[in-house]
Design an enzyme around this catalytic site. Sequence first.
Site, PDB file in Angstrom:
ATOM      1  N   ARG A 139       1.670  17.722 -13.734  1.00 11.77           N
ATOM      2  CA  ARG A 139       2.365  18.475 -12.684  1.00 11.77           C
ATOM      3  C   ARG A 139       3.874  18.315 -12.747  1.00 11.77           C
ATOM      4  NH1 ARG A 139       3.500  15.855  -8.403  1.00 11.77           N
ATOM      5  NH2 ARG A 139       3.180  17.432  -6.817  1.00 11.77           N
ATOM      6  N   ASP A 166       8.519  15.822  -4.090  1.00  8.45           N
ATOM      7  CA  ASP A 166       7.326  15.039  -3.810  1.00  8.45           C
ATOM      8  C   ASP A 166       7.630  13.767  -3.078  1.00  8.45           C
ATOM      9  OD1 ASP A 166       5.670  16.635  -5.107  1.00  8.45           O
ATOM     10  OD2 ASP A 166       5.672  15.488  -6.968  1.00  8.45           O
ATOM     11  N   PRO A 226      -6.857  -2.767 -16.838  1.00  7.98           N
ATOM     12  CA  PRO A 226      -6.311  -3.408 -15.632  1.00  7.98           C
ATOM     13  C   PRO A 226      -5.211  -4.421 -15.963  1.00  7.98           C
ATOM     14  CG  PRO A 226      -8.695  -3.779 -15.825  1.00  7.98           C
ATOM     15  CD  PRO A 226      -8.290  -2.992 -17.023  1.00  7.98           C
ATOM     16  N   GLU A 272     -16.471  -4.788 -21.637  1.00  6.88           N
ATOM     17  CA  GLU A 272     -15.646  -5.852 -21.051  1.00  6.88           C
ATOM     18  C   GLU A 272     -14.213  -5.852 -21.565  1.00  6.88           C
ATOM     19  OE1 GLU A 272     -18.923  -6.084 -20.955  1.00  6.88           O
ATOM     20  OE2 GLU A 272     -18.633  -6.253 -18.794  1.00  6.88           O
TER      21      GLU A 272
HETATM   22  N1  ADE Z   1      -9.917   0.155 -16.754  1.00  6.85           N
HETATM   23  C1  ADE Z   1     -10.627  -0.503 -15.825  1.00  6.85           C
HETATM   24  N2  ADE Z   1      -9.923  -0.633 -14.678  1.00  6.85           N
HETATM   25  C2  ADE Z   1      -8.722  -0.024 -14.896  1.00  6.85           C
HETATM   26  C3  ADE Z   1      -7.551   0.158 -14.113  1.00  6.85           C
HETATM   27  N3  ADE Z   1      -7.455  -0.292 -12.860  1.00  6.85           N
HETATM   28  N4  ADE Z   1      -6.518   0.824 -14.657  1.00  6.85           N
HETATM   29  C4  ADE Z   1      -6.596   1.258 -15.932  1.00  6.85           C
HETATM   30  N5  ADE Z   1      -7.662   1.107 -16.728  1.00  6.85           N
HETATM   31  C5  ADE Z   1      -8.724   0.465 -16.222  1.00  6.85           C
END
Ligand code: ADE
Length: 248
Positions: A153, A168, A88, A115
Amino acid sequence: MQIDILTLFPAMFEGPLTESILKRAQEKGLLDIQFHDIRDYTTDKHRTVDDTPYGGGGGMVMMPEPLVQAVEQVRGADDRTPVILLTPQGRVFTQRVAQELAAHPRLILVCGRYEGVDERIRQSVITDEISIGDYVLTGGELPAMVIIDAVARLIPGVLGARWAAEEDSHAMGLLEYPHYTRPPEFREMAVPDVLLSGDHEAVEAWRRREAIRRTWQRRPDLLLTADLSEDEGWFLAELAERDAPMLG
Ligand code: ADE
């Protein structure tokens, strides 16, 4: 294109990668996906891949040794291949990033779990970090599948000729126009006349305007970078005068 996936859960990928378009892309030799179980690169009897964080706090952290070993062995001498950690904290995945990745002959995707991963993994072998959106999942496996689907794709030959990826939603910088098929009338909702007219130019103009209308209503932020003709710019100005976008 070759994609190597480093994961603790290779079985999670069954299904999404073994059906439909991605299955055919692999059968046609356009896409070669290899799985590498990070546990196979451990050296202790318990095949340990994680440990408690230094400094305390909850959760577990992926240890550097097995993951760095795995990346180095999978990558081999080939140091031009992107080694992408799904996290994230990465840059946000968009159609533009998909296009950028599709230009590489090979990608290595590293699925983080628990984590997080020991910071020295990032420092030693990771070349790029990608997030699929501002929310937290339990690991990088689903994000890896999303990325593989969006990138595959775009590989020439993966979609049929009549499904050109260039048209697209997002590739044009706009959302897609509304689609219709038979019947011409469904529950008193008629297909727009122009689509039945056989006039290809008029159909194209209608589709382009409806794409602009939809983008204005749902994702006006995309219009900041969309490539519009002068006429289309006027059409947008008219729309903007009449209705506000549906935000929220
Ligand atoms: N791992 C946990 N959440 C994630 C996300 N939103 N994007 C990429 N990898 C992740």
